[in-house]
Scaffold this active site. Structure first.
Site, short mmCIF file in Angstrom:
data_model
loop_
_atom_site.label_atom_id
_atom_site.label_comp_id
_atom_site.label_asym_id
_atom_site.label_seq_id
_atom_site.Cartn_x
_atom_site.Cartn_y
_atom_site.Cartn_z
CB CYS A 16 -0.94 0.01 1.20
SG CYS A 16 -2.23 -1.24 1.04
CB CYS A 60 19.27 38.57 -16.91
SG CYS A 60 20.75 39.47 -16.47
CB CYS A 65 22.29 39.43 -3.19
SG CYS A 65 21.50 39.03 -1.63
CB CYS A 68 24.31 41.36 0.91
SG CYS A 68 24.86 40.22 -0.38
CG HIS A 100 36.40 35.01 -15.51
ND1 HIS A 100 36.72 35.18 -16.84
CD2 HIS A 100 36.90 36.10 -14.87
CE1 HIS A 100 37.40 36.31 -16.98
NE2 HIS A 100 37.52 36.89 -15.80
ZN LIG Z 1 38.06 38.78 -15.58
ZN LIG Z 2 -3.71 -0.70 -0.82
ZN LIG Z 3 23.44 38.44 -0.53
ZN LIG Z 4 21.99 41.55 -15.97
#
Ligand SMILES: [Zn+2]
Ligand SMILES: [Zn+2]
Ligand SMILES: [Zn+2]
Ligand SMILES: [Zn+2]
Ligand SMILES: [Zn+2]
Ligand SMILES: [Zn+2]
Length: 239
Positions: A16, A60, A65, A68, A100
Site C-alpha cells: 500500500c 539574465c 542579491c 546584500c 568567469h
Molecule cells: Zn576577468
Molecule cells: Zn492498498
Molecule cells: Zn546576498
Molecule cells: Zn543583468
C-alpha cells in the site's frame, strides 16, 4: 489492501505504501509541481550573505542579491567583476562588467542541444524525468523566476508555453532542469565536446593549444585535449 485504498491494476505487486508513492510519482499535478518545485529548491543562493531565493536561474544570469547587493552568476555563483578590477586573464583589463563561468555553468550549457545534454546524463546513468503530464491546451510553465521591466524586478511564474515531452515545463526551464542534474552530479561536460569546442576552452584559459602529432588519430587527439583541459581547469564545483 488497506481500507479506503481503491484497487487499481497498478496496485498489483506493490504494498500500500509503494502504491501510494506510485500514485504521487505518477500524478500529473504532482509531476508538474514536482519539477517546478525542484528548480525553485535548487534556486539561487547568495554566496556572500547566504540568502536563498526560490527562483529559477535562467534568463539574465547576472543576479544582484536584493539583501546584500552582491552581484553574481545565478548558475555558478561566481562574482561579477566591475570594469578594471579583475586580473584573471590579460583580456580582463579591456572588459566592462563580467564574470568567469566554469564550463559546466548554465551560462554555457544552455546553448547545447537537448539531445547532447540528455545523452551526457544517460552516459552517466542519471535518471531524467521526461514524463509529460496530461497537458491541457494553453497550459503554461509554473516555474518561478525573476522578471525585470521598467517598474522594477518582481518574482512571477514563467508562463511560457509547455512543450510536449518536457514534463510540464517550457523549453528553457526543462533545459535548466537537465543542467541542474549535470551540476548536481558533478558531470564534466567536456566529455561531450568536439575538438573545436575544447580548443576554445583552452584558448579561453589563455593557454597554448597542444598540437596534433603526426600519426595521432582524431579520437586520440580529442582525448588528449580533454585530458589537458581537465588538468589546467579542473571542475571542483561545491554543492
Ligand atoms: Zn576577468
Ligand atoms: Zn492498498
Ligand atoms: Zn546576498
Ligand atoms: Zn543583468
Ligand atoms: Zn555562471
Ligand atoms: Zn518556464
Amino acid at each position: 489492501m488497506e481500507l479506503g485504498c481503491l484497487w487499481e491494476d497498478q496496485h498489483e505487486g506493490l504494498t500500500c505504501e509503494q502504491y501510494a508513492q506510485w500514485k504521487i510519482d505518477n500524478d500529473p499535478e504532482n509531476q508538474t509541481a514536482g519539477l517546478a518545485r525542484y528548480l525553485e529548491d535548487n534556486g539561487i543562493d547568495c554566496p556572500s550573505c547566504k540568502m536563498k531565493f526560490s527562483l529559477a536561474k535562467g534568463g539574465c544570469m547576472h543576479f544582484k542579491c536584493p539583501q546584500c547587493g552582491f552581484e553574481f552568476c545565478s548558475g555558478c555563483s561566481q562574482p561579477f567583476h566591475q570594469k578594471g578590477v579583475c586580473r584573471k586573464y590579460r583580456s580582463c583589463q579591456g572588459q566592462g562588467l563580467h564574470c568567469h563561468h566554469p564550463r559546466n555553468c548554465l551560462y554555457y550549457l544552455r546553448d547545447e542541444d537537448f539531445d547532447d545534454l540528455q545523452k551526457l546524463l544517460k552516459t552517466n546513468k542519471i535518471h531524467i524525468n521526461t514524463t509529460a503530464p496530461d497537458q491541457e491546451a494553453g497550459q503554461s510553465c509554473p516555474v518561478m523566476e525573476q522578471k525585470e521591466d521598467p517598474e522594477g524586478k518582481r518574482d512571477e511564474a514563467c508562463g511560457r508555453e509547455v512543450e510536449e515531452g518536457f514534463a510540464g515545463l517550457c523549453k528553457i526551464h526543462y533545459k535548466e532542469y537537465l543542467v541542474s542534474l549535470i551540476n548536481k552530479r558533478n558531470v564534466d561536460p567536456v566529455a561531450m565536446m568536439s575538438v573545436d569546442a575544447i580548443k576554445r576552452l583552452i584558448e579561453r584559459e589563455e593557454k597554448k593549444v597542444p598540437e596534433k602529432k603526426a600519426n595521432e588519430t582524431d579520437a586520440k587527439y580529442r582525448k588528449r585535449l580533454e585530458q589537458f583541459i581537465r588538468e589546467i581547469e579542473p571542475l571542483n564545483r561545491q554543492e
